[in-house]
Motif scaffolding. Structure first.
Motif, PDB file in Angstrom:
ATOM      1  N   LEU A   1      -3.904  -6.341 -20.269  1.00 38.94           N
ATOM      2  CA  LEU A   1      -2.468  -6.414 -19.975  1.00 38.94           C
ATOM      3  C   LEU A   1      -1.651  -6.438 -21.260  1.00 38.94           C
ATOM      4  O   LEU A   1      -0.631  -5.735 -21.382  1.00 38.94           O
ATOM      5  N   GLN A   2      -2.096  -7.209 -22.241  1.00 41.18           N
ATOM      6  CA  GLN A   2      -1.396  -7.256 -23.527  1.00 41.18           C
ATOM      7  C   GLN A   2      -1.430  -5.907 -24.221  1.00 41.18           C
ATOM      8  O   GLN A   2      -0.456  -5.503 -24.864  1.00 41.18           O
ATOM      9  N   SER A   3      -2.537  -5.194 -24.090  1.00 38.39           N
ATOM     10  CA  SER A   3      -2.635  -3.856 -24.683  1.00 38.39           C
ATOM     11  C   SER A   3      -1.605  -2.917 -24.053  1.00 38.39           C
ATOM     12  O   SER A   3      -0.946  -2.141 -24.760  1.00 38.39           O
ATOM     13  N   ASN A   4      -1.459  -2.988 -22.733  1.00 37.17           N
ATOM     14  CA  ASN A   4      -0.464  -2.148 -22.062  1.00 37.17           C
ATOM     15  C   ASN A   4       0.956  -2.525 -22.478  1.00 37.17           C
ATOM     16  O   ASN A   4       1.804  -1.658 -22.685  1.00 37.17           O
ATOM     17  N   LEU A   5       1.215  -3.817 -22.602  1.00 36.28           N
ATOM     18  CA  LEU A   5       2.543  -4.266 -23.007  1.00 36.28           C
ATOM     19  C   LEU A   5       2.870  -3.799 -24.420  1.00 36.28           C
ATOM     20  O   LEU A   5       4.008  -3.394 -24.714  1.00 36.28           O
ATOM     21  N   LYS A   6       1.884  -3.826 -25.295  1.00 38.09           N
ATOM     22  CA  LYS A   6       2.107  -3.369 -26.665  1.00 38.09           C
ATOM     23  C   LYS A   6       2.408  -1.881 -26.697  1.00 38.09           C
ATOM     24  O   LYS A   6       3.236  -1.417 -27.487  1.00 38.09           O
ATOM     25  N   THR A   7       1.741  -1.115 -25.826  1.00 41.08           N
ATOM     26  CA  THR A   7       2.015   0.318 -25.748  1.00 41.08           C
ATOM     27  C   THR A   7       3.429   0.572 -25.246  1.00 41.08           C
ATOM     28  O   THR A   7       4.134   1.463 -25.751  1.00 41.08           O
ATOM     29  N   LEU A   8       3.867  -0.206 -24.267  1.00 41.37           N
ATOM     30  CA  LEU A   8       5.195  -0.017 -23.689  1.00 41.37           C
ATOM     31  C   LEU A   8       6.311  -0.464 -24.622  1.00 41.37           C
ATOM     32  O   LEU A   8       7.400   0.111 -24.615  1.00 41.37           O
ATOM     33  N   CYS A   9       6.051  -1.494 -25.443  1.00 40.34           N
ATOM     34  CA  CYS A   9       7.091  -2.058 -26.301  1.00 40.34           C
ATOM     35  C   CYS A   9       6.969  -1.637 -27.757  1.00 40.34           C
ATOM     36  O   CYS A   9       7.934  -1.765 -28.519  1.00 40.34           O
TER      37      CYS A   9
END
Length: 472
Positions: free
Chosen positions: A441-449
């Motif tokens: 989830l953190q990996s996806n958030l980093k990609t989005l932000c």
């Protein structure tokens, strides 16, 4: 000391002034600024009054006692206020040096408190004007007495919301993007928000725009020089080709900058993460597990969640607005149908979707389970864009109800299926697999932000997206 935007707290009336004062934040004072063009012309201050502001340790949601409160004064009457309040008869204290003094009422000469006073002569101050700071005890009675004493002096008035920052902007201490960065820094709630706001407040975004402006002006100067002096053979050959190359390069840079996929805005306002899936898949249990509190009602009755349940979280330093939605199914119940409609509406607005599936309901054969999972995902997220790997996570819940061997085989099989977004096996009951899920989830958030430390300066306001094309 930075501007917190909190002005004249806990004052009902000022002596000799019939003014009702309320606590305000910085953002309302910035609305007018942010509506202006990107390179806004700075204008002179409309008056020569001094303004006073209270910056203390209390939260803006309510008032209370605190150890230290800081009262700031800015403007031409600052030196007079310092002398009168601190009992200085001759010279002012050395600039930016703390001095322990008794704070007195300039009229009645009553000692109000004992604290530190600091003198910041302009232009070497936050606002660019003469400024004073009074570091006093934070009790309500002390603060009220000091503010009333300042209000009784000629030429003093309470600061408007964000006025200290506005004066700094008008004095050339901050440009508009730095002002916006300061506002974001004050309101930052997560580590990533703090880093992004700090970079913008340090001037990186403004420097990028100023560099573009300088290059455009340079190209314009070359074209005008060619028009005026080309017949005199004073212009070197190929100047128009150089201009054409420079403009094309600049347009490419601007186009890449504008195509940041809302990373900066997302980080500033929060990533919209929506939990979706069939009824009784464990969506509300996942919400409660991530919140670490019973934010949503959980029961074995299908259709318990009827409305959207939203909560704000800090996940790995990224701001998340997590929404639990009603189970997706056809229902004769009018209220449940409305809940499903709202769930679909929230899915359309989602930056990231967590599709929760009850793994017990999957076919026992791992290959059939993978095919069923793909079909179910298409029904929950009908568009290909919603099913992209960076915008969707599949959560197989209730793994504690599967035998160990069957769970491992299912895990291997779903990871080999092409066209599926990342799949995580967890148990909200035992929290097994939760850490791996949070990592993904953190990996996806980093990609989005994006990475607010290493990536290029991002667009944090809708104005940043609209203004550059207007300049060209």
């Amino acid at each position: 000391m930075e501007d917190t935007g909190q002005t004249w707290t806990d004052v009902d009336k000022l002596s000799e002034m019939d003014t009702n004062i309320k606590t305000k934040t910085l953002h309302p004072g910035l609305h007018q600024l942010t509506e202006d063009p990107l390179f806004m012309e700075r204008k002179q201050l409309p008056d020569d009054t001094s303004c006073t502001q209270l910056c203390d340790c209390r939260r803006q949601q309510g008032h209370g006692r605190c150890g230290v409160a800081v009262v700031r004064v800015s403007g031409p009457a600052s030196a007079t206020a310092l002398k009168c309040m601190a009992g200085l008869k001759r010279n002012l204290p050395p600039p930016r040096t703390a001095l322990l003094r008794s704070i007195t009422d300039p009229k009645g000469k009553e000692v109000l408190d004992r604290g530190l006073v600091l003198w910041f002569p302009g232009p070497h101050s936050f606002t660019g004007e003469d400024s004073v700071e009074l570091h006093i005890h934070g009790g309500t009675a002390v603060v009220t007495a000091v503010l009333q004493a300042l209000g009784s002096m000629s030429g003093m008035r309470p600061a408007e919301a964000g006025e200290f920052t506005r004066r700094a902007f008008q004095a050339g201490k901050l440009d508009l993007t730095e002002v916006e960065g300061l506002a974001d820094l004050i309101h930052a709630e997560t580590e990533a928000q703090r880093r992004q706001a700090l970079r913008q407040m340090s001037g990186e975004l403004g420097q990028l725009y100023q560099n573009w402006s300088h290059r455009l002006k340079q190209c314009l100067a070359h074209v005008e020089a060619f028009i005026d002096f080309s017949e005199d053979e004073l212009i070197e050959d190929g100047i128009l080709s150089q201009v054409d190359t420079s403009v094309y390069s600049l347009l490419t840079e601007m186009d890449q900058h504008l195509k940041d996929q809302r990373k900066g805005e997302r980080l500033r306002s929060g990533v919209q993460v929506v939990i979706a899936g069939a009824t009784n898949a464990g969506k509300s249990s996942l919400l409660n597990t991530l919140c670490q509190r019973p934010a949503a009602i959980v029961s074995p009755v299908a259709g318990t969640t009827r409305d959207v349940v939203e909560t704000a979280l800090d996940i790995g330093g990224f701001p998340v607005l997590l929404s639990d939605t009603a189970g997706l199914r056809n229902s004769p119940d009018a209220i449940e149908r409305e809940g499903v409609r709202r769930a679909r509406e929230r899915l359309d607005q989602a930056d990231l979707t967590l599709v929760v599936v009850d793994c017990v309901e999957l076919p026992r054969d791992p290959r059939q389970a993978a095919a069923h999972l793909k079909e179910h995902l298409n029904s929950v997220l009908p568009t290909r864009e919603q099913r992209q790997a960076d915008r969707c996570l599949v959560v197989l819940n209730k793994t504690d109800l599967l035998p160990e061997g069957e769970r491992q085989q299912l895990d291997r099989e779903v990871r080999q299926v092409s066209g599926l977004p990342p799949v995580c096996l967890i148990s909200c009951h035992t929290t097994e697999g939760l850490q791996l899920f949070l990592t993904q989830l953190q990996s996806n958030l980093k990609t989005l932000c994006g990475n607010p430390q290493s990536d290029a300066p991002t667009l944090t306001q809708a104005r940043h997206t609209a203004s550059p094309p207007q300049c060209t």
